[in-house]
Write a protein that holds these residues in place. Structure first.
Motif, PDB file in Angstrom:
ATOM      1  N   UNK A  18      29.816  54.400  45.205  1.00  0.00           N
ATOM      2  CA  UNK A  18      30.231  55.442  46.153  1.00  0.00           C
ATOM      3  C   UNK A  18      29.230  55.574  47.298  1.00  0.00           C
ATOM      4  N   UNK A  19      27.945  55.395  46.993  1.00  0.00           N
ATOM      5  CA  UNK A  19      26.903  55.526  48.014  1.00  0.00           C
ATOM      6  C   UNK A  19      26.612  54.226  48.761  1.00  0.00           C
ATOM      7  N   UNK A  20      27.400  53.179  48.479  1.00  0.00           N
ATOM      8  CA  UNK A  20      27.237  51.943  49.220  1.00  0.00           C
ATOM      9  C   UNK A  20      26.113  51.048  48.727  1.00  0.00           C
ATOM     10  N   UNK A  21      25.654  51.258  47.482  1.00  0.00           N
ATOM     11  CA  UNK A  21      24.561  50.455  46.943  1.00  0.00           C
ATOM     12  C   UNK A  21      25.057  49.273  46.094  1.00  0.00           C
ATOM     13  N   UNK A  22      26.239  49.390  45.547  1.00  0.00           N
ATOM     14  CA  UNK A  22      26.817  48.312  44.748  1.00  0.00           C
ATOM     15  C   UNK A  22      28.212  47.968  45.279  1.00  0.00           C
ATOM     16  N   UNK A  23      28.511  46.687  45.325  1.00  0.00           N
ATOM     17  CA  UNK A  23      29.846  46.276  45.743  1.00  0.00           C
ATOM     18  C   UNK A  23      30.835  46.531  44.606  1.00  0.00           C
ATOM     19  N   UNK A  24      32.111  46.765  44.940  1.00  0.00           N
ATOM     20  CA  UNK A  24      33.078  47.117  43.896  1.00  0.00           C
ATOM     21  C   UNK A  24      33.249  46.039  42.833  1.00  0.00           C
ATOM     22  N   UNK A  25      33.156  44.756  43.237  1.00  0.00           N
ATOM     23  CA  UNK A  25      33.335  43.694  42.239  1.00  0.00           C
ATOM     24  C   UNK A  25      32.181  43.640  41.245  1.00  0.00           C
ATOM     25  N   UNK A  26      31.078  44.345  41.564  1.00  0.00           N
ATOM     26  CA  UNK A  26      29.959  44.464  40.625  1.00  0.00           C
ATOM     27  C   UNK A  26      30.053  45.787  39.872  1.00  0.00           C
ATOM     28  N   UNK A  27      30.191  46.875  40.619  1.00  0.00           N
ATOM     29  CA  UNK A  27      30.130  48.216  40.028  1.00  0.00           C
ATOM     30  C   UNK A  27      31.274  48.508  39.069  1.00  0.00           C
ATOM     31  N   UNK A  28      32.507  48.160  39.464  1.00  0.00           N
ATOM     32  CA  UNK A  28      33.658  48.562  38.651  1.00  0.00           C
ATOM     33  C   UNK A  28      33.711  47.834  37.298  1.00  0.00           C
ATOM     34  N   UNK A  29      33.561  46.495  37.250  1.00  0.00           N
ATOM     35  CA  UNK A  29      33.536  45.834  35.933  1.00  0.00           C
ATOM     36  C   UNK A  29      32.332  46.275  35.091  1.00  0.00           C
ATOM     37  N   UNK A  30      31.206  46.492  35.743  1.00  0.00           N
ATOM     38  CA  UNK A  30      29.998  46.934  35.054  1.00  0.00           C
ATOM     39  C   UNK A  30      30.230  48.288  34.385  1.00  0.00           C
ATOM     40  N   UNK A  31      30.839  49.200  35.112  1.00  0.00           N
ATOM     41  CA  UNK A  31      31.135  50.520  34.563  1.00  0.00           C
ATOM     42  C   UNK A  31      32.178  50.432  33.454  1.00  0.00           C
ATOM     43  N   UNK A  32      33.195  49.611  33.655  1.00  0.00           N
ATOM     44  CA  UNK A  32      34.269  49.478  32.668  1.00  0.00           C
ATOM     45  C   UNK A  32      33.731  48.968  31.323  1.00  0.00           C
ATOM     46  N   UNK A  33      32.850  47.976  31.380  1.00  0.00           N
ATOM     47  CA  UNK A  33      32.272  47.419  30.148  1.00  0.00           C
ATOM     48  C   UNK A  33      31.451  48.472  29.407  1.00  0.00           C
ATOM     49  N   UNK A  34      30.651  49.228  30.157  1.00  0.00           N
ATOM     50  CA  UNK A  34      29.801  50.252  29.541  1.00  0.00           C
ATOM     51  C   UNK A  34      30.641  51.364  28.911  1.00  0.00           C
TER      52      UNK A  34
END
Length: 730
Positions: free
Chosen positions: A366-382
């Motif tokens: 949301x703050x522009x520090x992670x790209x969605x293709x990194x942040x979203x799968x990373x969050x989903x796995x956790x």
């Protein structure tokens, strides 16, 4: 018993009285004159009675909340709305302002009050006010009673369990846990003190009989020289917990429980623990606090039990992650991610750490520090790992709700937020982000409800205070929005979000002087490349007619992290002003199937370039499925009305019935935002376009001239707007 009868039982039992020209009958819930008779809502009548009993003196807002709403969870807007509606009723007879607002203090009645007292034979007589001489015996008796009661309660609370209200045992205990201070010789344990504070709050919040203020709010009083009573008043709580942490061969924490109503220290206790038993240590402190209150044993049995691993270092790193995450800055969020990762390296199945890791990943996106293709799968796995270990973890469902929101899977997002709140109804992350989901769908009224609930538990939350103010603006409640933004900046003077939000309101009113002053403050707080500041700067420059300078800022923005709709709209507007041939090339570059709202941009561009059949192809599916998306105030404020564009294209293609329907609907929406006290040029520009499409050219021109729209920067669009082609407005 009827609803009215039930409501009347809750009305203050005071006799009829006269207020200025009005006869007020509390039992009947009515106010009347010789020519008017109005039945008030129960809360409104109660409000009027509370103000009347003050006999012209100021009644504090906190007292009004307590006496009118009691334990009911409401936001600041409930009081503002009630006062506004009551004031409007009272001025109907003579136009006088019966209720005066005293900034930072409260409200008072301005007209004379004459009390009417029922006699034994049911007739009424007018009572005189008690003179100063008559008041002395009453006051002396009251003082004696207060002293006796105060002595009794002070001794009672020092030796007995706390019982907040014997007549209402279901009333929740309102409590705030102040930041535990680190008295050890190293700053290494600052995280421990913050994490311990967070966990005590969590443990208390899982019990329904406690209303616990979030750490975000309570921590704002760290290092402030305020008394317990002053802090309690600001947080609207009756009890405070304060403490300190020291570390030698073991952790030593001193905790004090304070009843701020009587300024009594109920108890002070010392807790000791070795480093490898931190969770049990925290749980022991929480149990000591809850055992000091009279709580329902069934409620205690239903308490949510959180499991922490026993592996050395896992819980410590989790506490560090919580402490960093609570700061909610770009730097602290990255540190939180590292801390959660360390906890998970030690204990991979640590559910709370996985949930925290997921939420922080999404916030970094949301703050522009992670790209969605990194942040979203990373969050989903956790999240999946967290729920596989703890299937009923509210924090994991709250994170999953936010994940689904960013994936635009709105139905799934809503289900996950509801699941989180069914487990923990007070989880502020779930309440706020559920509001954000609803806001993202432009369901502003319902979003406001959840933001207000979140604020009840976290009254000093920067983002929730901004969200309420912004949502009020989107609903067209301009005055309430300005009031809440100012309140936000009063309690959080460096909240850049509220500064930018209020700047946006002033820009919409064409008050560029106030907007400039706010932007100057924000520039000292944020980096020049901050995406929110950049868009505010672009719109500020456009409002001043500095279009070239605005375009120079726009081309430096990375749309990857920005509000893509706003970014593309600004790109297209530069082309629309000049009928730029590059527009078609720009349109081809976009993936308009990305979201329904992006289809509106394709429709608007086709309209502006005279391709009405194509415009309808883009517009109509959105209009049929989500008509509210064509009516947003942000578009109207920069001269864009998608619904009026569609009405024009219906006319051009001979579909007169649909044109009439679109015009009727557009007018209803425009009128919702018309406010004579706070006139917004963009709204009147849309109204002028409406009358142009209706064929009432004289009225269109009159609105344009009466509202000085020639001086409004975005009226430059008039030169190329197809709606105005058949008439010269100026």
């Amino acid at each position: 018993m009827t609803e009215k009868e039930a409501a009347s039982q809750n009305t203050p039992s005071i006799p009829d009285f006269r207020l200025g020209s009005w006869l007020v009958c509390p039992k009947n819930q009515t106010i009347s004159t010789q020519t008017l008779h109005i039945e008030l809502e129960p809360k409104m009548m109660k409000m009027l009675c509370v103000l009347a009993e003050a006999d012209g003196n100021v009644v504090a807002r906190t007292d009004l909340f307590e006496k009118v709403w009691g334990n009911q969870v409401v936001g600041e807007n409930a009081l503002n709305t009630c006062i506004s509606a009551l004031r409007n009723h009272l001025k109907k007879v003579d136009g006088k302002n019966y209720i005066k607002a005293k900034p930072k203090l409260g409200y008072q009645l301005t007209q004379p009050i004459n009390w009417k007292i029922e006699s034994d034979n049911d007739s009424t007589i007018t009572a005189k006010k008690i003179t100063n001489h008559q008041k002395w015996p009453v006051l002396l008796s009251a003082v004696v009673i207060v002293i006796v009661i105060g002595w009794f309660f002070k001794n009672y609370f020092a030796t007995k369990k706390v019982n907040e209200d014997n007549n209402n045992p279901a009333k929740p205990y309102s409590i705030a846990v102040l930041p535990i201070e680190n008295f050890s010789h190293t700053s290494e344990y600052d995280f421990m003190a913050k994490g311990l504070t967070e966990q005590i709050i969590h443990q208390l919040a899982t019990l329904s009989q406690f209303r616990v203020i979030s750490r975000t709010s309570s921590s704002s009083f760290s290092n402030q020289q305020l008394s317990a009573k002053e802090i309690a008043k600001k947080l609207k709580v009756d009890y405070l917990i304060e403490g300190s942490l020291q570390q030698d061969q073991e952790f030593v924490v001193t905790i004090q429980l304070i009843d701020t109503r009587t300024d009594t220290h109920i108890w002070s206790k010392i807790f000791r623990s070795p480093r490898d038993r931190l969770f049990e240590f925290q749980q022991k402190i929480g149990d000591a606090i809850t055992s000091s209150f009279e709580t329902d044993s069934k409620d205690n049995q239903k308490r949510i039990i959180i499991h922490h691993p026993r592996e050395k270092g896992a819980y410590e790193n989790y506490l560090k992650g919580q402490a960093y995450a609570s700061l909610n800055t770009k730097d602290s969020l990255n540190k939180a991610l590292v801390s959660y990762s360390k906890a998970l390296d030690i204990a991979p199945d640590y559910a709370l750490a996985n949930a925290g890791y997921a939420l922080v990943s999404l916030l970094l996106y949301q703050n522009g520090q992670l790209k969605p293709e990194v942040a979203l799968p990373q969050a989903s796995k956790a999240i999946d790992l967290a729920l596989s270990t703890e299937p009923n973890l509210a924090e994991a469902y709250a994170a999953k709700g936010l994940l689904k929101t960013y994936e635009r899977s709105y139905e799934a997002a809503e289900k996950n937020f509801q699941q989180a709140l069914s487990i923990n109804p007070r989880l502020t992350k779930a309440l706020h982000n559920y509001g954000f989901l609803l806001w993202s769908q432009f369901r502003f009224q319902k979003a406001l409800t959840y933001f207000e609930k979140a604020l009840e538990h976290n009254p000093l939350s920067p983002m929730t205070n901004f969200a309420i103010s912004d949502t009020l603006f989107n609903l067209g409640n301009i005055e309430s929005s300005i009031q809440h933004f100012n309140y936000c900046l009063e309690i959080l003077p460096e909240n850049s979000a509220c500064m930018l939000g209020l700047a946006r309101v002033y820009r919409s009113l064409n008050n560029l002087k106030k907007e400039d002053a706010l932007l100057e403050k924000v520039q000292k707080l944020l980096k020049p490349d901050d995406i929110y500041l950049s868009f505010a700067t672009i719109l500020n420059l456009e409002a001043k007619g500095l279009w070239k300078e605005a375009n120079q800022v726009l081309i430096r923005i990375d749309p990857y992290y920005s509000d893509v709709y706003t970014y593309r709209l600004q790109q297209l507007m530069f082309n629309w002003m000049h009928k730029n041939k590059h527009t078609k090339k720009l349109i081809k570059q976009q993936n308009w199937k990305k979201s329904e709202r992006h289809l509106l941009l394709a429709g608007a561009d086709a309209f502006w370039n005279g391709h009405c059949k194509l415009a309808i192809e883009f517009y109509q599916p959105v209009y049929e499925s989500s008509p509210r998306k064509l009516r947003l105030i942000d578009d109207l404020l920069v001269g864009v009305s998608h619904e009026l564009n569609l009405a024009y294209c219906y006319e051009e293609t001979g579909d007169i019935i649909r044109k009439k329907h679109a015009l009727k609907s557009a007018l209803v929406n425009i009128q919702k935002f018309i406010n004579k006290k706070y006139p917004m040029p963009g709204i009147y520009f849309a109204l002028s376009r409406y009358y142009q499409l209706k064929g009432n050219y004289r009225r269109a021109k009159q609105i344009y001239q009466d509202n000085n729209l020639a001086d409004w920067s975005w009226s430059i669009l008039l030169k190329t707007d197809p709606v105005f082609n058949s008439i010269t407005i100026k």
